[in-house]
Design a protein around this motif. Structure first.
Motif, PDB file in Angstrom:
ATOM      1  N   PHE A 240      -8.643  -4.533  -2.768  1.00  0.00           N
ATOM      2  CA  PHE A 240      -7.922  -3.512  -3.534  1.00  0.00           C
ATOM      3  C   PHE A 240      -8.785  -2.280  -3.798  1.00  0.00           C
ATOM      4  O   PHE A 240      -8.256  -1.158  -3.917  1.00  0.00           O
ATOM      5  N   LEU A 241     -10.102  -2.461  -3.853  1.00  0.00           N
ATOM      6  CA  LEU A 241     -10.993  -1.338  -4.147  1.00  0.00           C
ATOM      7  C   LEU A 241     -11.002  -0.280  -3.051  1.00  0.00           C
ATOM      8  O   LEU A 241     -11.476   0.834  -3.278  1.00  0.00           O
ATOM      9  N   VAL A 242     -10.483  -0.616  -1.867  1.00  0.00           N
ATOM     10  CA  VAL A 242     -10.438   0.383  -0.790  1.00  0.00           C
ATOM     11  C   VAL A 242      -9.481   1.510  -1.139  1.00  0.00           C
ATOM     12  O   VAL A 242      -9.585   2.618  -0.579  1.00  0.00           O
ATOM     13  N   TYR A 243      -8.557   1.268  -2.064  1.00  0.00           N
ATOM     14  CA  TYR A 243      -7.659   2.323  -2.517  1.00  0.00           C
ATOM     15  C   TYR A 243      -8.296   3.214  -3.586  1.00  0.00           C
ATOM     16  O   TYR A 243      -7.793   4.303  -3.852  1.00  0.00           O
TER      17      TYR A 243
ATOM     18  N   ALA B  68      -4.542  15.524 -11.668  1.00  0.00           N
ATOM     19  CA  ALA B  68      -3.889  14.212 -11.743  1.00  0.00           C
ATOM     20  C   ALA B  68      -2.594  14.205 -10.949  1.00  0.00           C
ATOM     21  O   ALA B  68      -2.270  13.225 -10.270  1.00  0.00           O
ATOM     22  N   LEU B  69      -1.847  15.305 -11.006  1.00  0.00           N
ATOM     23  CA  LEU B  69      -0.603  15.390 -10.233  1.00  0.00           C
ATOM     24  C   LEU B  69      -0.890  15.411  -8.741  1.00  0.00           C
ATOM     25  O   LEU B  69      -0.243  14.691  -7.962  1.00  0.00           O
TER      26      LEU B  69
ATOM     27  N   PHE C  15      -0.746  11.972  -3.965  1.00  0.00           N
ATOM     28  CA  PHE C  15      -1.433  11.472  -2.764  1.00  0.00           C
ATOM     29  C   PHE C  15      -1.499   9.951  -2.773  1.00  0.00           C
ATOM     30  O   PHE C  15      -1.201   9.297  -1.764  1.00  0.00           O
ATOM     31  N   GLN C  16      -1.913   9.372  -3.897  1.00  0.00           N
ATOM     32  CA  GLN C  16      -2.033   7.912  -3.972  1.00  0.00           C
ATOM     33  C   GLN C  16      -0.681   7.247  -3.763  1.00  0.00           C
ATOM     34  O   GLN C  16      -0.578   6.229  -3.089  1.00  0.00           O
TER      35      GLN C  16
ATOM     36  N   LYS D 157      -2.514   1.068  -7.896  1.00  0.00           N
ATOM     37  CA  LYS D 157      -3.486   1.928  -7.235  1.00  0.00           C
ATOM     38  C   LYS D 157      -3.299   3.388  -7.612  1.00  0.00           C
ATOM     39  O   LYS D 157      -4.257   4.151  -7.697  1.00  0.00           O
ATOM     40  N   THR D 158      -2.050   3.786  -7.883  1.00  0.00           N
ATOM     41  CA  THR D 158      -1.806   5.163  -8.305  1.00  0.00           C
ATOM     42  C   THR D 158      -2.379   5.414  -9.697  1.00  0.00           C
ATOM     43  O   THR D 158      -3.044   6.433  -9.932  1.00  0.00           O
TER      44      THR D 158
END
Length: 296
Positions: free
Chosen positions: A143-146, A202-203, A208-209, A83-84
């Motif tokens: 998984f798409l909720v992420y 991206a960082l 956050f992810q 997910k990240t």
């Protein structure tokens, strides 16, 4: 030859106090991390006796063996990595694409769109409407909720837009003369020269992810789709870490491992990967943070 300016007594005292203060702040910031690391590498039963502050008293790797012996935590780790990676790429590309459109002077209704976006930064629909929306979109236990709800951020759009507006117009004009359309200009001209801002966003979003536990806690009931932070949150929230101790029941590891030592080892496992990524993006990150502060 340039004359070396000697500091006055007041300046020297200020530098000493300033440096001492910064060292104190650094110590207060880094020591809790060091304390967790030291106790994660110490024998669990011995750590319960206390008195471990600087170095492991009984060094062991059993805590980490217990962590990686749990199938649940490894599945959670893979979900977090996936997910990240996917979420960060999707967020950067989609937000950059929208920001590129916003940065064009000929965009019809551009000021109105910016006003609407600014309102979303101040007001939100709230947790319950958000949950109902995710449920109606059939993304619960998905998984798409992420990924999908976090593909766009207006705050990041402003950073992208500010950078895009500083790109010389001659680059785009030259590309159009060569027959490039808007998609080609965006993908082949704008993005390659925008690495500082791309690395910065991206960082931001990658951290956050990686650290996000709330999404998994609210929208995910399937344990196979839980990220590592949600998994860790639920373990720490319990008085006894039964979820992780089950994996080592009856083994030799269980004699030297406690629930507290596994919590600390899990914290180290979940924190170090994102910490190691930062040095590779630091040179872009520092430049990206200066976006819009200096002209020319």
């Amino acid at each position: 030859m340039f004359a070396i300016k000697r500091k006055t007594k007041g300046e020297a005292i200020f530098d000493i106090i300033n440096n001492f203060g910064m060292l104190c702040i650094c110590f207060l910031t880094l020591y809790p991390i060091w304390y967790v690391l030291v106790n994660a590498f110490n024998n669990g039963n011995d750590a319960m006796l206390g008195g471990i502050y600087w170095w492991p008293r009984m060094f062991t790797l059993e805590n980490f063996k217990a962590v990686f012996a749990s199938p649940g935590i490894m599945q959670a780790m893979w979900i977090t990595v996936a997910k990240t990676a996917i979420g960060t790429v999707a967020h950067v590309l989609f937000t950059a694409m929208v920001a590129y459109a916003y940065s064009r002077k000929g965009l019809i209704g551009g000021k109105f769109y910016i006003l609407l976006g600014t309102i979303t930064m101040i007001f939100s629909g709230g947790l319950i409407p958000g949950f109902l929306l995710i449920r109606n979109l059939h993304m619960l236990d998905n998984f798409l909720v992420y990924i999908i709800p976090f593909m766009f951020s207006f705050f990041d759009l402003i950073i992208f837009m500010t950078f895009f507006r500083e790109i010389p117009e001659g680059l785009e004009e030259a590309a159009r003369i060569d027959g490039a359309n808007d998609w080609s200009i965006f993908l082949r001209v704008v993005l390659p020269v925008s690495m500082p801002v791309i690395a910065t966003i991206a960082l931001f979003h990658g951290v956050f992810q990686w650290n996000d536990y709330f999404t998994g806690m609210i929208y995910i009931n399937n344990e196979n789709l839980q990220p590592i932070q949600t998994y860790l949150f639920r373990v720490v929230a319990q008085s006894s870490s039964n979820q992780m101790m089950v994996a080592v029941q009856g083994s030799a590891i269980n004699r030297t491992v406690t629930s507290q030592s596994i919590k600390l080892a899990t914290m180290v496992v979940t924190t170090l990967p994102i910490v190691f990524v930062y040095p590779f993006l630091q040179r872009y990150f520092v430049k990206g943070m200066m976006i819009g502060s200096i002209k020319g």
